[in-house]
Design an enzyme around this catalytic site. Structure first.
Site, short mmCIF file in Angstrom:
data_model
loop_
_atom_site.label_atom_id
_atom_site.label_comp_id
_atom_site.label_asym_id
_atom_site.label_seq_id
_atom_site.Cartn_x
_atom_site.Cartn_y
_atom_site.Cartn_z
N SER A 162 -11.04 1.17 4.08
CA SER A 162 -11.09 1.91 2.75
C SER A 162 -11.53 0.79 1.64
O SER A 162 -11.54 -0.37 1.87
CB SER A 162 -9.66 2.30 2.50
OG SER A 162 -8.77 1.18 2.72
N LYS A 175 -9.96 6.25 3.44
CA LYS A 175 -11.24 5.55 3.79
C LYS A 175 -12.43 6.30 2.83
O LYS A 175 -13.28 5.54 2.53
CB LYS A 175 -11.29 6.29 5.30
CG LYS A 175 -12.95 6.12 5.66
CD LYS A 175 -13.21 4.67 5.87
CE LYS A 175 -14.77 4.29 5.82
NZ LYS A 175 -15.21 4.40 4.65
N HIS A 183 -8.64 3.80 -2.09
CA HIS A 183 -7.35 3.50 -1.80
C HIS A 183 -6.76 2.40 -2.93
O HIS A 183 -6.82 1.20 -2.77
CB HIS A 183 -7.37 2.56 -0.40
CG HIS A 183 -5.98 2.22 0.00
ND1 HIS A 183 -4.70 2.51 -0.54
CD2 HIS A 183 -5.71 1.10 0.76
CE1 HIS A 183 -3.83 1.77 0.04
NE2 HIS A 183 -4.23 0.88 1.02
N ILE A 212 -12.26 -0.82 -2.04
CA ILE A 212 -11.60 -1.29 -3.45
C ILE A 212 -11.91 -0.46 -4.41
O ILE A 212 -12.83 0.01 -4.76
CB ILE A 212 -12.04 -2.76 -3.96
CG1 ILE A 212 -11.69 -3.81 -2.75
CG2 ILE A 212 -11.59 -3.30 -5.26
CD1 ILE A 212 -12.41 -5.07 -3.05
N CYS A 265 0.92 -0.97 0.04
CA CYS A 265 -0.06 -0.11 -0.06
C CYS A 265 0.82 1.15 0.03
O CYS A 265 0.39 2.45 -0.46
CB CYS A 265 -0.94 -0.09 1.20
SG CYS A 265 -1.52 -1.47 1.42
#
Ligand SMILES: [Zn+2]
Lengths: 176, 394
Positions: free
Chosen positions: B208, B333, B337, B210, B83
């Site tokens: 968060s 969020k 993301h 997809i 990430c």
């Protein structure tokens, strides 16, 4: 449900998807569908089913141990480090061929979660609890917690169990 | 070593982007960044593509993006740091310029997670830890990793469900004002408390989404930046650290050690004291893939003492006008993301904030001219902390 039932159900779902893709190709002449936003999507026709083959020779003793009813870790005789998950190399001392020692079975839960949204490959299980326990020797173990009640700080025992419906040996945490 | 500045930024709408493919999505951000910098592809000497992939079809995304965007034959690579891939990609270009290897470089982060069906994405992200000992046999999911931290944190410090909810409500408050955000609607505490459990104690509204999206920045050396723009945003310093793949190897589940170490490095290079670090910054972007992550970030960055991060949320000190505004673009969020783009999106948000170009209702007061990004890969498997400033580093 047996493991074959689980597999058949999954295969049926996949076959169903492929059949409907075939129908789409018949109707439109190409594997193109519309998503819920109305965007045209080309559905990949080159499917890949993949299972990895993971070498375990260096830690084979761990799996032999499970069969004999023991949960084993490795220990470096030079620096005293205990490795769990086990590994046969001590990178600190740059030596291999570590000693195998038994993990203590008593510990305390330091963190846990209940998995509600499961990966497809775990979808045939009920919601499961995953916990991390700090064992008596100070080494942590991640495993399913087989318990109705669960909270951080609870005393747990590490033991070997059979994972159903696959029927293979694995370790779990249970209330002490 | 030379100073490095951001001289152009690009950002796509985040969300379900099935209207474009991966390279088209990347190009949207690249085009915007080139236009902002007033540069053409021929001026770019090196480009880096941040992409985690596996959910999208292209196996060599850097090559495909380069070809589509007319950046070939400039040197490139694909960068992966889970990430924090976007921050890692920035790091590569930043070091290339700092060292004198390049004068102008472009960094793009792109991710299209909707190329794969959602259940398979859950499967793929779940594998992103210590695969064999955590996923293969115990089915830890990505929310599950952070849920372990949440249960440990809540048990140790007495944080409540509602404290996590405060983070989600703030993110949605600002997401509603960000035209690039995936979710542009506010939520209430009641909606939060009733949202579906994902991995106890985390719920859908702790998580968060997809996401598909891309973000880009153009970086330049001091000499070049000064010729091109009168408003460069400098990268003052960056800290980077890693953690174990197996969560069980961690000694503490109430903070992210790698993020703490990265923050200390970044602060020490920038001459900032860890205690009271928040005083230096006008705005912060922290990694809130789950609400608990933002609370731990407050502590790992020195914005709050250990065990007091949730109080900062409870007292609403991280809204604009509070002690330090955090994630006022909606955060991961609400903004979304797209894993490979996230770190670059953070850099874009901070750059635009420092230049008074943030969307209406999300602009902070710029007093110090400094911002900070905190980008965690995995659950502290990787961590990058980057400090940005409108003032030229000495
Ligand atoms: Zn050793």
């Amino acid at each position: 449900m047996t493991i074959n039932d689980v597999r058949e159900k999954l295969q049926q779902q996949i076959s169903q998807l492929i059949l409907s893709l075939d129908q789409v190709v018949q109707m439109y002449g190409m594997p193109i569908i519309q998503d819920k936003n109305g965007n045209p999507l080309w559905i990949d026709v080159r499917e890949m089913t993949l299972r990895y083959q993971i070498p375990i020779k260096k830690v084979q003793k761990f799996f032999e141990g499970l069969k004999e009813g023991k949960i084993l870790a490795t220990k470096c005789n030079k620096c005293g480090t205990i490795y769990f998950p086990p590994q046969d190399d001590c990178p600190k001392c740059k030596i291999s061929g570590l000693e195998w020692v038994e993990m203590p079975d008593e510990g305390e839960l330091v963190a846990y979660t209940v998995i509600n949204v499961k990966p497809p490959s775990f979808s045939h299980y009920q919601d499961y609890i995953v916990g991390i326990a700090r064992m008596k020797n100070g080494i942590n173990v991640t495993a399913w917690v087989n318990s109705k009640e669960v909270k951080v700080g609870m005393k747990v025992k590490l033991r070997i169990t059979k994972r159903e419906p696959e029927n293979y040996l694995i370790y779990e945490l249970v209330p002490a | 070593m030379r100073n490095v500045a951001i001289i152009g930024t690009g950002h796509t709408k985040f969300g379900v982007r099935t209207d474009v493919n991966l390279q088209e999505l990347a190009w949207e951000a690249i085009k915007q960044a080139l236009e902002e910098a007033n540069l053409d592809q021929k001026d770019i000497q090196y480009f880096v593509v941040g992409n985690v992939g596996s959910w999208s079809a292209e196996e060599l995304p850097a090559v495909v993006v380069g070809e589509y965007s007319d950046l070939t034959p400039k040197g490139t690579m694909r960068v992966e740091a889970a990430c924090s891939t976007g921050s890692a990609a920035i790091r590569d270009a930043y070091l290339a310029i700092k060292s004198g290897e390049a004068d102008i470089a472009l960094v793009v982060g792109v991710e299209q997670m909707h190329q794969a069906p959602n259940p398979q994405v859950v499967e793929l992200i779940g594998r992103a830890g210590g695969y064999f000992w955590e996923f293969e046999n115990f089915g830890l999911t990505f929310p599950g990793y952070y849920a372990l931290h949440a249960s440990a944190y809540m048990a140790k410090y007495g944080a409540k469900e509602e404290d996590l909810g405060k983070i989600a409500i703030k993110s949605h408050h600002y997401g509603a004002r960000n035209p690039y955000a995936q979710f542009q609607k506010e939520i209430t505490m009641d909606e939060y408390l009733k949202s579906k459990p994902v991995a106890y104690p985390l719920k859908l509204l702790d998580s968060s989404p997809i996401t598909d999206g891309a973000a880009a920045v153009v970086l330049a050396s001091e000499e070049v930046a000064k010729k091109i723009t009168d408003s460069p945003v400098w990268i003052v310093s960056q800290g980077v650290a890693s953690g174990t793949a197996n969560l069980s190897k961690r000694t503490d589940f109430t903070h992210i050690e790698a993020a703490y170490l990265a923050a200390q490095q970044a602060y020490s290079k920038a001459g900032i004291n860890f205690e009271g670090a928040w005083r230096f910054f006008d705005v912060a972007e922290v990694h809130d893939c789950f609400t608990i992550a933002e609370i731990m970030a407050y502590e790992d960055l020195g914005f709050a003492k250990r065990g007091e991060g949730y109080l900062l949320a409870r007292e609403e000190q991280t809204y604009i006008g509070g002690k330090i505004p955090v994630n006022v673009d909606g955060g991961l969020k609400a903004k979304g993301h797209p894993i490979g783009a996230t770190g670059i999106s953070m850099a874009v948000s901070i750059t635009r904030q420092l230049l008074y170009r943030a969307p209406k209702g999300t602009q902070v007061d710029v007093k110090h001219g400094m911002g900070i990004s905190h980008n965690v890969g995995g659950t502290g498997h990787y961590a990058y902390v980057t400090i940005f400033s409108t003032r030229r580093p000495s």
